[in-house]
Design a protein around this motif. Structure first.
Motif: not given
Length: 297
Positions: A3-4, A6, A208, A229-230, A265-267
């Motif tokens: 996982n990113q 966030y 995406k 999108k990641r 998925l997000c920053s």
């Protein structure tokens, strides 16, 4: 795939900082012998959502040291009566800006009411003159939600220059003005903008590719992980009440984004509640303070 991690676009925190800044400025004005900025609100009927929004606006006026006036009408108010009220507000020298809370009852022509509001007091930014000024990059009042989102991106230092921004929804209140703001020269702005709506085909393929995704369709949890999108920045503008048996009221506020699924998925991602909502209210205060300063010139 891990996982990113966030970060939250914390509208509650940012709006609280802005409120403190406005309050400090108002106290300076009053200390120098000036009057307090004054925001008016016209509320027709007893719609629960509208009551809550207006109550929130009146409360925030108090927090930042503004004067506020609330004018109430029942559902059966005539269009003529409402237009008379607007004329009075337009002519009131001690009122800097006002809003007519939407939606209005079906028998009233909403567009006619919006066009009757003096553009110099139109702190909601709905009058076609203010919308037109925004579209060609001139100074005017920008609708509070898009203005709040731009301020949130700015204060959270989200880079926008050259990024692809995808906006879901083409409403006059959010989608359209948002697209214009994100295209503006400068930062936040300088984006390549795509606007998607209910007739857009292959929507997942478009979303995406978004570096910045702004969801404003009013369709609860319609943005899922397969659409993001990641590393994307996701702004959730949705505010729909959905049933929730675990809550005392039996319902909860729900965004357009399926948060638990999308967030990893997000920053950056904005929560609902506590993201865009508080920024909308505080942007109305910024517009009112601007209106006050312009009237005092």
């Amino acid at each position: 795939m891990e996982n990113q991690t966030y970060q939250l676009l914390d509208g509650k925190k940012v709006s609280s900082e802005i409120k403190q800044e406005i309050a400090a400025e108002v106290e300076k004005i009053v200390a120098a012998g000036g009057r307090r900025p004054h925001l008016g609100a016209v509320l027709v009927g007893h719609d629960g959502g509208s009551e809550a929004y207006v109550g929130n606006k009146v409360r925030t006026c108090k927090e930042v040291g503004f004067e506020s006036s609330l004018i109430r009408y029942e559902d059966d108010v005539t269009e003529e009566e409402l237009l008379k009220c607007i004329k009075k507000l337009n002519e009131d020298p001690n009122l800097d800006g006002y809003i007519v809370q939407l939606p209005l009852p079906k028998h009233i022509n909403e567009q006619k009411i919006i066009e009757s509001v003096d553009p110099s007091k139109d702190v909601d930014g709905f009058n076609p003159i203010n919308v037109g000024r925004l579209s060609i990059g001139l100074e005017g009042y920008v609708s509070a939600t898009p203005k709040g989102i731009v301020e949130l991106l700015k204060r959270c230092k989200i880079p926008t220059r050259g990024k692809h921004c995808v906006i879901l929804g083409r409403s006059n209140i959010v989608g359209k003005p948002m697209s214009m703001l994100m295209m503006e020269k400068g930062e936040p702005g300088d984006c390549t903008v795509t606007v998607c709506h209910s007739k857009t085909q292959n929507i997942e393929e478009i979303t995406k590719t978004a570096d910045i995704l702004i969801a404003a369709m009013g369709r609860p949890e319609s943005v899922k992980a397969n659409m993001v999108k990641r590393g994307a920045v996701v702004v959730d503008v949705g505010t729909t009440m959905v049933p929730d048996a675990t809550k005392k009221s039996g319902r909860r506020l729900c965004g357009d984004v399926k948060f638990d699924e999308v967030a990893p998925l997000c920053s950056y991602i904005s929560p609902v509640p506590g993201g865009v909502g508080p920024m909308t209210i505080v942007s109305l205060m910024i517009n009112t303070l601007d209106a006050y300063k312009r009237r005092m010139k």
